[in-house]
Design an enzyme around this catalytic site. Structure first.
Site, PDB file in Angstrom:
ATOM      1  N   GLU A  67      29.836   9.836  30.335  1.00 56.29           N
ATOM      2  CA  GLU A  67      30.450  10.348  29.106  1.00 56.29           C
ATOM      3  C   GLU A  67      30.731   9.258  28.088  1.00 56.29           C
ATOM      4  OE1 GLU A  67      31.207  13.680  32.009  1.00 56.29           O
ATOM      5  OE2 GLU A  67      31.043  11.495  32.067  1.00 56.29           O
ATOM      6  N   GLU A  74      31.643  15.711  38.487  1.00 51.48           N
ATOM      7  CA  GLU A  74      33.017  16.206  38.562  1.00 51.48           C
ATOM      8  C   GLU A  74      33.106  17.454  39.433  1.00 51.48           C
ATOM      9  OE1 GLU A  74      35.215  14.746  34.595  1.00 51.48           O
ATOM     10  OE2 GLU A  74      33.580  16.160  34.216  1.00 51.48           O
TER      11      GLU A  74
END
Length: 258
Positions: A132, A112
């Site tokens: 995730e 990210e």
């Protein structure tokens, strides 16, 4: 900005290029609050200083970034700053261009961080992933917001829903990264790219980045009017006159940022 080698982030400036280096190699450069705060401070100063044009975001050690520091998280710490969000960059990247130099895995929040950058140079040993979902979590640091605009929709969906890795080679084939280089060469290549940006007019660079970022959300019938809000001040600037003058005089321009 001055730094010491035991700090979570190292910062150095050279010819308009700021290099920001993640410096927790023993923790795979996992992001804790101290690192997030240091990144935000380095980016804020980047935007404020006229002598800085562009940044390179690099990392010490074999891992670019493993994401959030889970040990710190279990202690109740969140690596989020009030202004810029996760890692001091995800929610509000700098106004000036930033190039990720990735020479190892960039996973979870590390991916990210990379996606928050404007350009990506990666070595052949790099790979990227948003794992995730495998941990019962959601990639909330901008990965799900940015990835569909960087990769084909169905591939982005596959990576996000399965947590699969994408190699630097495949990322290059799909246009996710700007340059694929040999292991160990990512930082040097990113600095070369940054030097090309730094040689351009600072007002023009800032306006160009803003237009590229914001224009996809503009209504079509307002696009040129909104663009002119950024281009008109640049066109009437001293730097625009200097650029034209330098071209006719066959010399390098001397930018003042005004």
């Amino acid at each position: 900005m001055t730094t010491t080698h035991d700090e979570p982030v190292l910062v150095s400036d050279d010819n308009g290029v700021r290099t920001i280096t993640l410096n927790r190699p023993s923790a795979r450069n996992a992001v804790d609050l101290a690192m997030a705060t240091a990144i935000e401070d380095a980016l804020t100063e980047l935007d404020e200083r006229r002598d800085l044009m562009v940044a390179v975001l690099a990392a010490n050690g074999p891992t670019f970034c493993a994401g959030m520091d889970l040990k710190a998280f279990l202690r109740g710490e969140r690596p989020v700053t009030e202004r810029r969000g996760f890692a001091g960059i995800a929610q509000e990247p700098p106004r000036k261009p930033i190039i990720a130099a990735v020479d190892g895995p960039a996973v979870a929040g590390g991916f990210e961080i990379v996606l928050a950058c404007d350009m990506i140079v990666a070595s052949e040993k790099a790979f990227f992933a948003l794992p995730e979902v495998k941990r019962g979590l959601v990639a909330a640091g901008g990965g799900l917001l940015r990835l569909p605009g960087r990769l084909p929709y169905h591939l982005a969906m596959e990576l996000a829903l399965t947590g699969k890795q994408i190699s630097a080679d495949d990322a290059s084939r799909y246009g996710l990264i700007n340059q694929l280089v040999a292991p160990g060469a990512a930082v040097a290549a990113a600095r070369e790219l940054a030097a090309e940006v730094a040689a351009c007019g600072p007002l023009a660079v800032a306006a160009t980045k803003r237009i590229l970022q914001d224009s996809p959300g503009w209504p079509a019938d307002e696009a040129f009017e909104r663009q002119s809000e950024f281009t008109n001040p640049v066109r009437s600037s001293a730097d625009a006159a200097e650029g034209a003058r330098a071209f006719t005089e066959k010399r390098a321009p001397v930018w003042t940022g005004s």
